[in-house]
Motif scaffolding. Structure first.
Motif, PDB file in Angstrom:
ATOM      1  N   ILE A  95      -3.466  28.790  99.225  1.00  0.00           N
ATOM      2  CA  ILE A  95      -2.008  28.752  99.257  1.00  0.00           C
ATOM      3  C   ILE A  95      -1.483  28.500  97.841  1.00  0.00           C
ATOM      4  O   ILE A  95      -1.921  27.555  97.171  1.00  0.00           O
ATOM      5  CB  ILE A  95      -1.504  27.650 100.198  1.00  0.00           C
ATOM      6  N   PRO A  96      -0.539  29.313  97.348  1.00  0.00           N
ATOM      7  CA  PRO A  96      -0.009  29.122  95.990  1.00  0.00           C
ATOM      8  C   PRO A  96       0.746  27.802  95.842  1.00  0.00           C
ATOM      9  O   PRO A  96       1.404  27.342  96.782  1.00  0.00           O
ATOM     10  CB  PRO A  96       0.941  30.305  95.810  1.00  0.00           C
ATOM     11  N   VAL A  97       0.669  27.214  94.663  1.00  0.00           N
ATOM     12  CA  VAL A  97       1.441  26.031  94.307  1.00  0.00           C
ATOM     13  C   VAL A  97       2.555  26.459  93.358  1.00  0.00           C
ATOM     14  O   VAL A  97       2.297  26.977  92.275  1.00  0.00           O
ATOM     15  CB  VAL A  97       0.554  24.963  93.629  1.00  0.00           C
ATOM     16  N   VAL A  98       3.795  26.262  93.802  1.00  0.00           N
ATOM     17  CA  VAL A  98       4.971  26.579  92.988  1.00  0.00           C
ATOM     18  C   VAL A  98       5.830  25.316  92.963  1.00  0.00           C
ATOM     19  O   VAL A  98       6.685  25.125  93.823  1.00  0.00           O
ATOM     20  CB  VAL A  98       5.766  27.773  93.559  1.00  0.00           C
ATOM     21  N   PRO A  99       5.614  24.419  91.999  1.00  0.00           N
ATOM     22  CA  PRO A  99       6.211  23.089  92.068  1.00  0.00           C
ATOM     23  C   PRO A  99       7.734  23.073  92.092  1.00  0.00           C
ATOM     24  O   PRO A  99       8.394  23.888  91.448  1.00  0.00           O
ATOM     25  CB  PRO A  99       5.705  22.412  90.779  1.00  0.00           C
ATOM     26  N   HIS A 100       8.272  22.134  92.862  1.00  0.00           N
ATOM     27  CA  HIS A 100       9.654  21.725  92.671  1.00  0.00           C
ATOM     28  C   HIS A 100       9.677  20.903  91.395  1.00  0.00           C
ATOM     29  O   HIS A 100       8.712  20.194  91.081  1.00  0.00           O
ATOM     30  CB  HIS A 100      10.133  20.881  93.856  1.00  0.00           C
ATOM     31  N   VAL A 101      10.780  20.955  90.620  1.00  0.00           N
ATOM     32  CA  VAL A 101      10.752  20.319  89.302  1.00  0.00           C
ATOM     33  C   VAL A 101      11.859  19.264  89.161  1.00  0.00           C
ATOM     34  O   VAL A 101      12.836  19.454  88.459  1.00  0.00           O
ATOM     35  CB  VAL A 101      10.824  21.359  88.156  1.00  0.00           C
ATOM     36  N   GLY A 102      11.673  18.140  89.828  1.00  0.00           N
ATOM     37  CA  GLY A 102      12.591  17.027  89.622  1.00  0.00           C
ATOM     38  C   GLY A 102      12.593  16.540  88.187  1.00  0.00           C
ATOM     39  O   GLY A 102      13.534  15.880  87.746  1.00  0.00           O
ATOM     40  N   ASP A 103      11.550  16.887  87.458  1.00  0.00           N
ATOM     41  CA  ASP A 103      11.451  16.539  86.036  1.00  0.00           C
ATOM     42  C   ASP A 103      12.067  17.611  85.142  1.00  0.00           C
ATOM     43  O   ASP A 103      11.934  17.558  83.922  1.00  0.00           O
ATOM     44  CB  ASP A 103       9.984  16.358  85.646  1.00  0.00           C
ATOM     45  N   MET A 104      12.729  18.592  85.734  1.00  0.00           N
ATOM     46  CA  MET A 104      13.306  19.739  85.016  1.00  0.00           C
ATOM     47  C   MET A 104      12.231  20.623  84.385  1.00  0.00           C
ATOM     48  O   MET A 104      12.483  21.363  83.439  1.00  0.00           O
ATOM     49  CB  MET A 104      14.315  19.306  83.948  1.00  0.00           C
ATOM     50  N   GLY A 105      11.022  20.530  84.906  1.00  0.00           N
ATOM     51  CA  GLY A 105       9.936  21.372  84.413  1.00  0.00           C
ATOM     52  C   GLY A 105       9.169  20.789  83.247  1.00  0.00           C
ATOM     53  O   GLY A 105       8.210  21.412  82.768  1.00  0.00           O
ATOM     54  N   GLN A 106       9.545  19.609  82.791  1.00  0.00           N
ATOM     55  CA  GLN A 106       8.929  19.028  81.594  1.00  0.00           C
ATOM     56  C   GLN A 106       7.435  18.757  81.787  1.00  0.00           C
ATOM     57  O   GLN A 106       6.601  19.206  80.991  1.00  0.00           O
ATOM     58  CB  GLN A 106       9.666  17.741  81.211  1.00  0.00           C
TER      59      GLN A 106
END
Length: 408
Positions: free
Chosen positions: A341-352
């Motif tokens: 299953i692919p991992v496509v993160p949610h970015v509460g860190d704004m992607g940092q």
């Protein structure tokens, strides 16, 4: 050796209606920040993300955890971090406030992420480089795999990483090309149709090949109209994702997801309550081949394990500032790799932080370099903001995890 801790409550009110979704109409993007200062002058910075109210509670909990790090050497700590993570997350009294969820889990994320940042800074390398340079045994030593033994033992984790080492060198080309991003800011919930249309044009012109729209209106027709608007502006070649932010119950989700099928969504995200694994399982079967994505509000590896076992999601959006930090993020990524299953993160860190973690996922674990969410609203507050050019994250080069915030 860690000699001092600093805990900081950082809150940033967004401009206009940015950040709004069907459930969170007036967010204040906020971080519970842990700083670990060592006797060599290095400072490790860790973040946990909230929407404002209650951020002070996460800071108080982070202080409780961080105080237990004073006097410890970061290299010694990270050599067996999985055991220490297990000890903190199962504190016999503090655990009662979770377990492994809510305020205490967010606090653990802040402290854990500070450890990884300090570790990378001490070695003078960006986090992605540190992680991709570890042996499979060293990676697994940083993880707590308890409660996962039915699906992933330590030996199996080492074997999986060892197997994926064979193609790692060829996958390092991603460091030159950059990691694709997707624009999640084109269609915040409170934006007008006109603004959504204008944002879509700008995003496509800026090189993004995937966009996301917030749905979950009380008026289902609004969602259908706006989804078709985005598809019309973006064209058929651009991936369009729809995000309901848990707004619907199962009967509502079943109805509206079927109505949205005609505009060919790449996924429908968080259609209902994040704890309801069975509802997602039922919905996934009902609306197939339309796919579900989730993970923004899933707090720990156990619930992710259950989602994978139930085949209830086609994309996992684990967030290192929502689960117990980088360590648990990697654990969930390993589970996902086992399940394909692919991992496509949610970015509460704004992607940092996640710009480092997706590189590790791709290079060391063999995950597909699909794309990474891009949210630009806090860019001006970071010392080394993520650099996205033509819709692509450029590989970070500064030591650490890109988590340092500028002084207020």
């Amino acid at each position: 050796m860690i000699k001092k801790i600093v805990i900081d409550d950082k809150r940033y009110r967004l401009d206009g209606d940015a950040g709004s979704d069907a459930v969170h109409r007036d967010p204040v993007y906020s971080y519970a920040v842990t700083q670990l200062v060592d006797d060599n002058g290095y400072t490790g910075t860790g973040l946990a993300f909230t929407l404002g109210v209650g951020n002070e509670l996460v800071c108080q909990a982070a202080k409780y955890y961080a105080e237990q790090l004073v006097g410890k050497d970061i290299e010694e700590l990270m050599a067996d971090f999985g055991s220490f993570f297990n000890k903190l997350s199962n504190d016999q009294q503090f655990r009662w406030l979770g377990p492994h969820k809510g305020v205490v889990q967010l606090a653990l994320a802040s402290v854990t992420n500070a450890c990884y940042d300090l570790w990378a800074k001490r070695r003078g390398v960006p986090l992605w480089k540190l992680l991709t340079g570890l042996s499979p045994e060293q990676v697994v030593a940083t993880l707590d795999l308890t409660y996962l033994e039915d699906e992933l033992t330590r030996a199996e984790a080492v074997d999986l990483l060892t197997t994926m080492q064979k193609g790692a060198d060829s996958r390092k080309s991603i460091l030159k090309t950059g990691y694709p991003g997707y624009d999640t800011s084109v269609g915040w919930f409170n934006y007008s149709d006109e603004k959504v249309r204008d944002n879509c044009k700008k995003a496509v012109d800026a090189g993004f090949t995937a966009l996301k729209l917030k749905v979950g209106s009380e008026d289902f027709e609004r969602d259908i109209r706006r989804a078709n608007l985005v598809r019309e502006v973006a064209g058929d070649e651009v991936k369009v994702m729809l995000d309901a932010n848990q707004q619907w119950n199962l009967p509502q989700a079943t109805y509206i997801c079927k109505q949205l099928t005609n505009m060919n969504p790449y996924w429908i995200e968080e259609p209902t309550h994040p704890d309801d694994v069975i509802a997602h399982q039922i919905l996934a079967k009902t609306i197939a081949p339309v796919k579900l994505a989730l993970g923004e509000h899933v707090p720990n590896k156990i619930i992710f394990k259950n989602y994978l076992q139930a085949k209830a999601a086609s994309f996992i959006q684990v967030d290192a500032v929502r689960v117990g930090g980088v360590s648990e993020f990697i654990t969930v990524s390993l589970l996902c790799k086992k399940y394909g299953i692919p991992v496509v993160p949610h970015v509460g860190d704004m992607g940092q932080i996640h710009q480092h973690l997706v590189l590790f996922n791709h290079i060391s674990m063999g995950h597909e370099a699909l794309f990474l969410e891009h949210i630009p609203h806090l860019k001006k507050y970071f010392l080394h903001p993520a650099n996205v050019v033509n819709g692509v994250y450029q590989t970070p080069v500064e030591p650490g995890s890109s988590s340092d915030l500028l002084p207020s």
